[in-house]
Design a protein around this motif. Structure first.
Motif, PDB file in Angstrom:
ATOM      1  N   ASP A   1      -1.988  -9.535   1.666  1.00 42.35           N
ATOM      2  CA  ASP A   1      -1.647  -9.610   2.659  1.00 42.35           C
ATOM      3  C   ASP A   1      -1.676  -7.481   2.142  1.00 42.35           C
ATOM      4  O   ASP A   1      -2.352  -6.575   3.818  1.00 42.35           O
ATOM      5  CB  ASP A   1      -0.708  -9.673   3.334  1.00 42.35           C
ATOM      6  CG  ASP A   1       0.152  -9.479   2.707  1.00 42.35           C
ATOM      7  OD1 ASP A   1       0.728  -9.460   1.778  1.00 42.35           O
ATOM      8  OD2 ASP A   1       1.217 -10.677   3.937  1.00 42.35           O
TER       9      ASP A   1
ATOM     10  N   GLU B   1      -4.104  -4.314   3.451  1.00 45.12           N
ATOM     11  CA  GLU B   1      -3.523  -3.777   4.290  1.00 45.12           C
ATOM     12  C   GLU B   1      -3.983  -2.298   3.285  1.00 45.12           C
ATOM     13  O   GLU B   1      -4.660  -1.278   3.946  1.00 45.12           O
ATOM     14  CB  GLU B   1      -2.265  -3.893   4.156  1.00 45.12           C
ATOM     15  CG  GLU B   1      -1.703  -2.447   5.164  1.00 45.12           C
ATOM     16  CD  GLU B   1      -0.532  -1.872   4.545  1.00 45.12           C
ATOM     17  OE1 GLU B   1      -0.130  -0.215   5.268  1.00 45.12           O
ATOM     18  OE2 GLU B   1      -0.071  -2.609   3.964  1.00 45.12           O
TER      19      GLU B   1
ATOM     20  N   ASP C   1      -7.435  -1.660   3.851  1.00 44.00           N
ATOM     21  CA  ASP C   1      -8.421  -0.861   5.257  1.00 44.00           C
ATOM     22  C   ASP C   1      -7.918   0.308   5.666  1.00 44.00           C
ATOM     23  O   ASP C   1      -8.345   1.144   5.826  1.00 44.00           O
ATOM     24  CB  ASP C   1      -7.874  -1.872   6.394  1.00 44.00           C
ATOM     25  CG  ASP C   1      -8.176  -1.359   7.961  1.00 44.00           C
ATOM     26  OD1 ASP C   1      -9.526  -1.850   8.027  1.00 44.00           O
ATOM     27  OD2 ASP C   1      -7.126  -1.285   8.409  1.00 44.00           O
ATOM     28  N   ARG C   2      -6.971   0.834   5.112  1.00 42.04           N
ATOM     29  CA  ARG C   2      -6.163   2.178   5.560  1.00 42.04           C
ATOM     30  C   ARG C   2      -6.746   3.191   4.447  1.00 42.04           C
ATOM     31  O   ARG C   2      -7.375   3.933   4.417  1.00 42.04           O
ATOM     32  CB  ARG C   2      -3.981   2.416   4.737  1.00 42.04           C
ATOM     33  CG  ARG C   2      -4.273   3.824   4.819  1.00 42.04           C
ATOM     34  CD  ARG C   2      -2.678   3.389   5.190  1.00 42.04           C
ATOM     35  NE  ARG C   2      -1.859   3.972   4.128  1.00 42.04           N
ATOM     36  CZ  ARG C   2      -1.252   2.202   3.572  1.00 42.04           C
ATOM     37  NH1 ARG C   2      -0.855   1.274   3.978  1.00 42.04           N
ATOM     38  NH2 ARG C   2      -0.884   1.784   2.398  1.00 42.04           N
TER      39      ARG C   2
END
Length: 352
Positions: free
Chosen positions: A204, A208, A211-212
């Motif tokens: 996870d 994250e 994606d950032r």
């Protein structure tokens, strides 16, 4: 792209790094070459060679090992405060030319013993500002001629690197890897790096960050091909999951009792702190990500371990692959036997 699998070669001043076998002449040309040749023989693409003051010089080791091998790709860790960008661009281009395009580069901005080699830039914002200029100049010198660049930290005028780096297909220069989890580091990665390397965070956390960084690349107007992603992690592989966990727990017990020493020059950067904080979420995250080593001095890739049979670890690495990870830098100790074990048992599962 097809995933790339690299290992780690310990160019350390002292033997026994992270529980490695203590052997005579551990950093001799013969010993280090045996690692590089074993990597070639067992399906690995090459190896990360780390950097830090007070250990054998990374670029020199990489050059020597490249000369002793035919396919081995050295992922050469370099520090902008240790190298001037034009000098590094020329040295790396020469090695790339001589090896037929086998050079990979890992840019390191984290703190080191700066005063020992005459650097004074310890402030984070300036370090990453300097790193950005370093990467920009190096890339320009590898891809352009008569380069003029005047920045806050570095300048060159009418500069051309000879010989040139090897151009092959979409490859126009050695791939530039980069790590760092701070806001300043991620801005550099999003705009300038070719590959962002992550430590062994849970799925996870990696999802994250990917994606950032993708959104940040768009926001900051990235001009290069899309950023790629890599994972640097310890993989403890045994014949069975039961044996793997027994060995992992025994290693941690040895660390807790002081049998495996902590790196005295290690600094707790943002990315390292993220790893250390994982222990509060549990000893084992996802299926088999072991967080306990970080409690007892495990640093960097040694902070969290993927533990299990070859099938267990391959399953976990495939999950990272599904998130977009295409570069894997794996390792476990003792390094040389594990090159062979994981090359024979783990890599076929990942390539199958």
């Amino acid at each position: 792209m097809n995933p790339q699998f690299l290992w780690y070669i310990p160019n350390q001043a002292e033997p026994g790094h992270r529980g490695d076998d203590v052997v005579t002449n551990h950093n001799s040309l013969g010993t280090l070459t045996s690692h590089a040749k074993a990597l070639e023989d067992h399906g690995w693409g090459g190896a990360l060679i780390g950097t830090g003051w007070g250990r054998p010089d990374t670029f020199t080791v990489a050059t020597a090992l490249a000369a002793q091998t035919t396919t081995f790709q050295p992922l050469i860790a370099v520090r902008p405060g240790y190298w001037h960008p034009a000098k590094f661009a020329s040295a790396a281009a020469t090695l790339d030319h001589l090896t037929g395009g086998r050079v990979l580069v890992n840019i390191v901005s984290g703190k080191d013993n700066l005063a020992a080699y005459g650097d004074s830039e310890g402030e984070q914002a300036h370090r990453y500002g300097r790193t950005k200029e370093f990467i920009q100049i190096v890339r320009k010198l590898w891809t352009e001629e008569n380069v003029t660049y005047h920045g806050e930290h570095f300048s060159v005028t009418g500069s051309t690197v000879v010989p040139r780096t090897v151009v092959r297909g979409e490859r126009t220069h050695p791939r530039l890897y980069f790590g760092g989890a701070s806001e300043a580091a991620e801005k550099v990665a999003a705009t300038e790096a070719d590959v962002q390397l992550f430590w062994g965070e849970p799925l996870d956390g990696v999802a994250e960050r990917i994606d950032r960084l993708k959104h940040l690349s768009e926001k900051l107007g990235r001009e290069h091909p899309p950023l790629e992603f890599g994972l640097r992690i310890t993989t403890l592989v045994r014949d069975t999951a039961e044996q793997a966990w027994a060995d992992a727990e025994a290693k941690v017990e040895e660390m807790a009792n002081g049998g495996i020493s902590r790196d005295p020059n290690r600094f707790t950067a943002v990315g390292q702190q993220r790893l250390l904080d994982l222990a509060a979420r549990g000893e084992v995250l996802d299926d088999n990500l072991y967080t306990t080593p970080g409690k007892f001095g495990g640093g960097g890739a040694g902070t969290t371990w993927l533990v299990g049979s070859a099938e267990d670890v391959a399953k976990s690495l495939r999950k990272y692959r599904a998130l977009g990870i295409t570069h894997f830098v794996l390792s476990d100790t003792p390094y040389l036997p594990e090159i062979k074990r994981q090359g024979e048992r783990l890599l076929p599962l990942l390539r199958g």
